[in-house]
Design a protein around this motif. Structure first.
Motif, PDB file in Angstrom:
ATOM      1  N   ARG A 161       0.851  -1.201   0.000  1.00 39.97           N
ATOM      2  CA  ARG A 161       0.000   0.000   0.000  1.00 39.97           C
ATOM      3  C   ARG A 161       0.882   1.244   0.000  1.00 39.97           C
ATOM      4  N   ARG A 162       1.434   1.551  -1.142  1.00 41.15           N
ATOM      5  CA  ARG A 162       2.432   2.605  -1.235  1.00 41.15           C
ATOM      6  C   ARG A 162       1.874   3.967  -0.835  1.00 41.15           C
ATOM      7  N   GLN A 163       0.662   4.245  -1.237  1.00 44.05           N
ATOM      8  CA  GLN A 163       0.084   5.549  -0.903  1.00 44.05           C
ATOM      9  C   GLN A 163      -0.082   5.710   0.616  1.00 44.05           C
ATOM     10  N   LYS A 164      -0.446   4.619   1.274  1.00 45.71           N
ATOM     11  CA  LYS A 164      -0.594   4.656   2.722  1.00 45.71           C
ATOM     12  C   LYS A 164       0.725   5.038   3.394  1.00 45.71           C
ATOM     13  N   TYR A 165       1.813   4.375   2.996  1.00 51.37           N
ATOM     14  CA  TYR A 165       3.103   4.638   3.642  1.00 51.37           C
ATOM     15  C   TYR A 165       3.644   6.011   3.264  1.00 51.37           C
ATOM     16  N   GLN A 166       3.368   6.437   2.049  1.00 53.91           N
ATOM     17  CA  GLN A 166       3.767   7.785   1.659  1.00 53.91           C
ATOM     18  C   GLN A 166       3.039   8.825   2.496  1.00 53.91           C
ATOM     19  N   ALA A 167       1.745   8.589   2.739  1.00 47.48           N
ATOM     20  CA  ALA A 167       0.972   9.521   3.569  1.00 47.48           C
ATOM     21  C   ALA A 167       1.498   9.542   4.999  1.00 47.48           C
ATOM     22  N   GLU A 168       1.936   8.395   5.524  1.00 44.07           N
ATOM     23  CA  GLU A 168       2.504   8.348   6.874  1.00 44.07           C
ATOM     24  C   GLU A 168       3.778   9.191   6.950  1.00 44.07           C
ATOM     25  N   ARG A 169       4.632   9.061   5.932  1.00 46.27           N
ATOM     26  CA  ARG A 169       5.875   9.841   5.939  1.00 46.27           C
ATOM     27  C   ARG A 169       5.593  11.328   5.821  1.00 46.27           C
ATOM     28  N   GLU A 170       4.639  11.687   4.983  1.00 44.48           N
ATOM     29  CA  GLU A 170       4.294  13.111   4.826  1.00 44.48           C
ATOM     30  C   GLU A 170       3.687  13.665   6.117  1.00 44.48           C
ATOM     31  N   GLU A 171       2.859  12.861   6.764  1.00 44.09           N
ATOM     32  CA  GLU A 171       2.286  13.300   8.040  1.00 44.09           C
ATOM     33  C   GLU A 171       3.383  13.539   9.073  1.00 44.09           C
ATOM     34  N   ALA A 172       4.334  12.608   9.157  1.00 44.69           N
ATOM     35  CA  ALA A 172       5.420  12.746  10.125  1.00 44.69           C
ATOM     36  C   ALA A 172       6.275  13.975   9.826  1.00 44.69           C
ATOM     37  N   ALA A 173       6.533  14.234   8.544  1.00 43.81           N
ATOM     38  CA  ALA A 173       7.316  15.420   8.179  1.00 43.81           C
ATOM     39  C   ALA A 173       6.571  16.696   8.550  1.00 43.81           C
ATOM     40  N   ALA A 174       5.256  16.701   8.340  1.00 43.34           N
ATOM     41  CA  ALA A 174       4.462  17.876   8.710  1.00 43.34           C
ATOM     42  C   ALA A 174       4.459  18.087  10.219  1.00 43.34           C
ATOM     43  N   MET A 175       4.411  17.001  10.993  1.00 45.80           N
ATOM     44  CA  MET A 175       4.453  17.120  12.449  1.00 45.80           C
ATOM     45  C   MET A 175       5.797  17.686  12.914  1.00 45.80           C
ATOM     46  N   THR A 176       6.879  17.306  12.239  1.00 44.07           N
ATOM     47  CA  THR A 176       8.190  17.868  12.580  1.00 44.07           C
ATOM     48  C   THR A 176       8.237  19.363  12.293  1.00 44.07           C
ATOM     49  N   ALA A 177       7.718  19.743  11.116  1.00 46.77           N
ATOM     50  CA  ALA A 177       7.679  21.174  10.779  1.00 46.77           C
ATOM     51  C   ALA A 177       6.813  21.943  11.770  1.00 46.77           C
ATOM     52  N   MET A 178       5.698  21.351  12.194  1.00 47.72           N
ATOM     53  CA  MET A 178       4.838  21.995  13.170  1.00 47.72           C
ATOM     54  C   MET A 178       5.556  22.167  14.502  1.00 47.72           C
TER      55      MET A 178
END
Length: 406
Positions: free
Chosen positions: A287-304
């Protein structure tokens, strides 16, 4: 590490301040907000032990509803045991995330303690001010009562009855002011008891005293420097960044396969030999889109979290500016009342009282002169209380927790 934090924050701190302020020790021990924050920290500090462990092994048993005949005999039941393994390094990353969250929980606990210390100090200063305000109102009432015999004597000597009636109105107003101030005590008493973790019933707390000395003023640069170095909200924001980075690293491994190792056995009836097998399973991360979304979410949390640190620092530095200005303004008011206004009003009240006794001033003049003097004295007390409140908030903003409590 977390146990060390606990020993410093809960044991060392009360020992240092217990001789200085029993209220603060009681608040840190019994305040529900502090207790809740500490228990949240305790819970978070146990999380790392959970997430670093492997999942429990799985044992399964199957009984055939109808036997499957084989060359060696009927298959009657099967036994299997399996153990799942994540990608190498995932367990360690999970523990690091949990440890970072535990650090955040500790700093939330530290913030809660500092917030309660600040509230207790402010409530106590306001409570002390109420005592001084009540005393001033009682003094005002007493002065008016002292004037009444003089007014009655003037009326008996043929003076205007309106003067006596005016004094009666002023006495009623002064008496109501005393009653109003006294009715404020239960509310402030209940507020302070709540901060101490007590129920609001029972006898009121003793009146605290308001320090008479003017609190020392500090430079803005010194205040802001200590805010940057010591305030737990900044440490909390830094811990949030670390937690977000660890979570981002963990999300980077979310698309790695997991493994399952196992063994099973088939029980063959009629004396047949038991058949055995080993098993290797692989979780396929398709489920590539799922894991990509997880990485993007984590990156956004770091920026936040990065932005949160900047916002927190700016807010604390702005608060330092506000409090330093508030203390300076209150101190200037205090000096003006003490050195200029009150001495002039005292002299004016003395002269007006003498003129009233010699029929050179009216009762209105005398009452007004006395009221101005008493109001100025009360305003001086208000300025003193405001200066101490600002100084206390600066201490809560800058000093180490054990020093701020003293």
């Amino acid at each position: 590490m977390y146990r060390t934090y606990f020993l410093i924050g809960v044991i060392l701190f009360p020992l240092r301040c217990i001789a200085h302020d029993a209220y603060l020790v009681e608040a840190l021990k019994s305040n529900p907000e502090v207790t809740a924050a500490f228990q949240a920290y305790q819970a978070a500090s146990r999380k790392g032990l959970q997430v670093r462990a492997l999942d429990e092994p799985m044992l399964t048993y199957s009984e055939f509803l109808s036997s499957v005949e084989t060359r060696t005999g009927p298959q009657e039941r099967t036994f299997a045991v399996s153990q799942s393994f994540p990608w190498p390094g995932v367990l360690k990353l999970r523990q690091r995330v949990a440890d970072a969250n535990a650090r955040m929980a500790y700093y939330r606990y530290d913030v809660a303690r500092r917030r309660v210390i600040e509230k207790v100090g402010l409530a106590r200063i306001e409570y002390a001010y109420l005592k001084r305000a009540t005393d001033r109102a009682v003094e005002n009432l007493g002065l008016l009562q002292q004037i009444k015999p003089v007014v009655e004597q003037k009326v008996r000597a043929g003076g205007s009855l309106a003067t006596s009636l005016r004094l009666d109105v002023e006495l009623a107003v002064a008496d109501q002011e005393v009653a109003t101030l006294r009715e404020q005590r239960p509310g402030l008493d209940a507020q302070l008891k709540a901060l101490l973790g007590r129920t609001p019933d029972g006898p009121p707390l003793p009146w605290p005293s308001l320090p008479q000395q003017t609190p020392t003023r500090r430079s803005l640069d010194a205040i802001q420097s200590e805010v940057r170095a010591r305030h737990p909200r900044l440490r909390l924001a830094e811990a949030s960044i670390q937690s977000a980075k660890e979570a981002e690293a963990l999300a980077g491994k979310s698309n790695r396969p997991g493994f399952t190792l196992g063994a099973n056995a088939i029980d063959i009836g009629d004396g047949g030999e038991t058949a055995g097998a080993v098993m290797l399973g692989v979780k396929l991360p398709i489920r590539r889109q799922k894991y990509q979304a997880e990485r993007e979410e984590a990156a956004a949390m770091t920026a936040m979290a990065d932005a949160g640190l900047e916002a927190t620092e700016q807010a604390l530095l702005a608060e330092a500016v506000r409090l330093q200005a508030a203390q300076r303004e209150a101190t200037d008011r205090l000096e003006n009342y003490s050195e200029n206004l009150i001495p002039a009003a005292t002299q004016a009240a003395d002269l007006t009282e003498e003129d009233f006794r010699n029929d050179k001033a009216s009762l209105t003049d005398l009452i007004e002169a006395e009221r101005v003097l008493l109001d100025l004295r009360l305003m001086r007390t208000r300025a003193l209380a405001d200066a101490h409140k600002a100084a206390w908030q600066i201490r809560a903003l800058t000093e180490p927790l054990e020093e701020a409590a003293q």
